[in-house]
Design a protein around this motif. Structure first.
Motif, PDB file in Angstrom:
ATOM      1  N   LYS A 269       0.836  -1.199   0.000  1.00  0.00           N
ATOM      2  CA  LYS A 269       0.000   0.000   0.000  1.00  0.00           C
ATOM      3  C   LYS A 269       0.874   1.253   0.000  1.00  0.00           C
ATOM      4  O   LYS A 269       1.938   1.291   0.610  1.00  0.00           O
ATOM      5  N   ASN A 270       0.415   2.294  -0.702  1.00  0.00           N
ATOM      6  CA  ASN A 270       1.152   3.563  -0.814  1.00  0.00           C
ATOM      7  C   ASN A 270       2.598   3.345  -1.258  1.00  0.00           C
ATOM      8  O   ASN A 270       3.550   3.764  -0.581  1.00  0.00           O
ATOM      9  N   PRO A 271       2.794   2.709  -2.394  1.00  0.00           N
ATOM     10  CA  PRO A 271       4.168   2.426  -2.832  1.00  0.00           C
ATOM     11  C   PRO A 271       4.912   3.697  -3.236  1.00  0.00           C
ATOM     12  O   PRO A 271       4.329   4.640  -3.773  1.00  0.00           O
ATOM     13  N   VAL A 272       6.204   3.695  -2.982  1.00  0.00           N
ATOM     14  CA  VAL A 272       7.078   4.800  -3.386  1.00  0.00           C
ATOM     15  C   VAL A 272       7.906   4.320  -4.571  1.00  0.00           C
ATOM     16  O   VAL A 272       8.613   3.309  -4.471  1.00  0.00           O
ATOM     17  N   VAL A 273       7.803   5.019  -5.683  1.00  0.00           N
ATOM     18  CA  VAL A 273       8.502   4.614  -6.909  1.00  0.00           C
ATOM     19  C   VAL A 273       9.373   5.768  -7.394  1.00  0.00           C
ATOM     20  O   VAL A 273       8.864   6.815  -7.787  1.00  0.00           O
ATOM     21  N   PHE A 274      10.680   5.562  -7.331  1.00  0.00           N
ATOM     22  CA  PHE A 274      11.638   6.516  -7.883  1.00  0.00           C
ATOM     23  C   PHE A 274      12.202   5.890  -9.159  1.00  0.00           C
ATOM     24  O   PHE A 274      13.102   5.048  -9.105  1.00  0.00           O
ATOM     25  N   ALA A 275      11.658   6.274 -10.311  1.00  0.00           N
ATOM     26  CA  ALA A 275      12.091   5.736 -11.601  1.00  0.00           C
ATOM     27  C   ALA A 275      13.085   6.709 -12.214  1.00  0.00           C
ATOM     28  O   ALA A 275      12.713   7.646 -12.918  1.00  0.00           O
ATOM     29  N   LEU A 276      14.372   6.485 -11.949  1.00  0.00           N
ATOM     30  CA  LEU A 276      15.375   7.520 -12.183  1.00  0.00           C
ATOM     31  C   LEU A 276      16.228   7.326 -13.427  1.00  0.00           C
ATOM     32  O   LEU A 276      17.147   8.109 -13.681  1.00  0.00           O
ATOM     33  N   ALA A 277      15.952   6.291 -14.215  1.00  0.00           N
ATOM     34  CA  ALA A 277      16.687   6.117 -15.465  1.00  0.00           C
ATOM     35  C   ALA A 277      16.392   7.300 -16.387  1.00  0.00           C
ATOM     36  O   ALA A 277      15.275   7.795 -16.440  1.00  0.00           O
ATOM     37  N   ASN A 278      17.413   7.747 -17.114  1.00  0.00           N
ATOM     38  CA  ASN A 278      17.281   8.873 -18.038  1.00  0.00           C
ATOM     39  C   ASN A 278      17.799   8.490 -19.415  1.00  0.00           C
ATOM     40  O   ASN A 278      18.802   7.775 -19.516  1.00  0.00           O
ATOM     41  N   PRO A 279      17.179   8.952 -20.473  1.00  0.00           N
ATOM     42  CA  PRO A 279      16.001   9.831 -20.507  1.00  0.00           C
ATOM     43  C   PRO A 279      14.674   9.086 -20.354  1.00  0.00           C
ATOM     44  O   PRO A 279      13.637   9.704 -20.161  1.00  0.00           O
ATOM     45  N   ILE A 280      14.710   7.769 -20.481  1.00  0.00           N
ATOM     46  CA  ILE A 280      13.479   6.972 -20.370  1.00  0.00           C
ATOM     47  C   ILE A 280      13.439   6.337 -18.982  1.00  0.00           C
ATOM     48  O   ILE A 280      14.284   5.498 -18.653  1.00  0.00           O
ATOM     49  N   PRO A 281      12.488   6.712 -18.140  1.00  0.00           N
ATOM     50  CA  PRO A 281      12.419   6.137 -16.782  1.00  0.00           C
ATOM     51  C   PRO A 281      11.966   4.681 -16.804  1.00  0.00           C
ATOM     52  O   PRO A 281      11.453   4.191 -17.820  1.00  0.00           O
ATOM     53  N   GLU A 282      12.162   4.007 -15.690  1.00  0.00           N
ATOM     54  CA  GLU A 282      11.741   2.604 -15.580  1.00  0.00           C
ATOM     55  C   GLU A 282      10.239   2.452 -15.795  1.00  0.00           C
ATOM     56  O   GLU A 282       9.779   1.416 -16.282  1.00  0.00           O
TER      57      GLU A 282
END
Length: 424
Positions: A269-282
């Motif tokens: 529940k309430n997941p935290v997603v840091f999709a930090l790949a550049n330029p195309i995020p995960e």
């Protein structure tokens, strides 16, 4: 105005060296150089610490690369790395009033790099390593820290890790979770990922699972480097599809489009997603929001909400370290910086920031991290860094927090006045 025109017109490149003292008369010339400067040289010879009082050393950082891991472009070589290093110099100056010499070294051997950088280190008050491929960056940073008595930091590792930690502090606060309790999955096992894991541990994280291209960093694998082995867990070599189950946090430091719909649905529940790949995020934020409306999302891109950008950290880490003449930037200083960055985002947003960004925003799921042009970063983060440097015994200069805050205010005023930009 095109990208190439920006870098080429008026004067080639983005930085220049200018004098800070008047040289308008014969007397000025004789004091600035010979014979007058000889007296200063003699004084420093008697007491080398005075080099900080009479030269630029205490406000000068070397931004050093060998061009082997430039942005997302890989081994571009030293010439292609130079505009990037000049850009880093600009950021140091406009955000923290720190002067930079960018140094591109045509040498791939980490051992020789260490020799070269340590040999020129007396010129500088700090060394910012940049865009050096793993695992060479680990070798170079570790060896330099042992050989020189000024702060050395590989920004791709620790600058990134500091901002990730700051963003995670706030994301978990909003989600109603504690760093010590959550399950954290890091996809990617390069330099920034391993540094992030180390810093998260330092801040109290207990449950960290890292995957590289072959799967989970498991104790059952025999192909792990010493740097990856530190984070190996006693589990089978699962893939992301299995490791992501019940995860509270996903930190992507890998490649684009690797986080799928079924992965998100398996998170807690309430997941935290840091999709930090550049330029195309995960995963793109709009897609992630459709799948998990309860999610808190961040990327490394400026065109989405919650950009995890290391410009929020490195200028202020070095500012604080330089100003107390610290011998290093340690993990305690990094955690203090992350805590202060997080606290700034929770405060009321100044009107000037809304004017700059032409939008209204306040602390919440779509604003968990400060904006780069938030001047409170300069006024507050270096103080936290300096105070922690004093507490951890790495300083060589007396420190008074109130006097220092006033000095930072003066720097901020100076930054707003000094740049005579040419007309493009």
């Amino acid at each position: 105005m095109g990208i190439f025109d920006y870098h080429r017109l008026c004067r080639e490149g983005k930085i220049e060296v200018v004098p800070t003292k008047p040289v308008k008369s014969v007397e000025d010339l004789s004091v600035s150089y010979t014979p007058g400067v000889g007296d200063v040289a003699e004084k420093i010879k008697e007491n080398p610490d005075l080099v900080y009082d009479y030269t630029t050393k205490g406000n000068l950082v070397a931004v050093v690369t060998n061009g082997t891991a430039v942005l997302g472009l890989g081994n571009t070589g030293v010439y292609a790395s130079k505009p990037v290093m000049e850009g880093k110099a600009v950021l140091f100056k406009i955000f923290a009033d720190i002067d930079v010499f960018d140094i591109e070294i045509n040498e791939k051997s980490p051992e020789k790099l260490v020799e070269i950088i340590s040999a020129v280190s007396p010129t500088f008050g700090g060394i910012n390593l940049e865009d050096i491929k793993a695992p060479d960056c680990f070798i170079v940073e570790r060896a330099l820290k042992e050989r020189v008595d000024i702060p050395v930091m590989h920004d791709d590792q620790w600058g990134t890790a500091t901002v990730i930690l700051a963003g995670l502090f706030n994301a978990l606060y909003i989600a109603g979770k504690n760093l010590q309790d959550v399950k954290i999955v890091i996809n990617g096992a390069g330099s920034s990922a391993l540094a992030t894991a180390k810093l998260l541990r330092k801040a109290g994280a207990q449950n960290i699972f890292i995957l590289d291209s072959k799967g989970l960093l498991s104790q059952k694998r025999e192909d792990l480097s010493e740097y990856k082995r530190e984070f190996a867990v006693d589990m089978p070599v699962y893939k992301l599809d299995r490791v992501i189950e019940d995860a509270d946090v996903f930190i992507g430091l890998s490649v684009g489009n690797t986080l799928k719909e079924n992965h998100l649905l398996k998170m807690s529940k309430n997941p935290v997603v840091f999709a930090l790949a550049n330029p195309i995020p995960e995963i793109y934020p709009d897609l992630a929001k459709k799948i998990r409306e309860d999610g808190i999302l961040a990327t490394g891109r400026s065109d989405f909400k919650n950009q995890i950008n290391n410009v929020l950290s490195f200028p202020y880490l070095f500012r604080g370290a330089l100003d107390v003449r610290a011998k290093e930037i340690n993990t305690e200083m990094l955690v203090s910086a992350a805590e202060k960055i997080a606290q700034i985002a929770r405060k009321e947003v100044p009107d000037y920031l809304r004017d700059i960004y032409q939008e209204k925003f306040s602390f919440g799921k779509e604003y968990i991290i400060p904006k780069p042009f938030d001047r409170r970063l300069l006024l507050e983060v270096p103080v936290a860094v300096a105070e922690t440097a004093v507490k951890t015994g790495t300083t060589r200069k007396e420190f008074d927090a109130e006097i220092y805050r006033e000095n930072l205010r003066k720097r901020m005023e100076r930054i707003e006045k000094i740049f005579p930009y040419c007309s493009l």
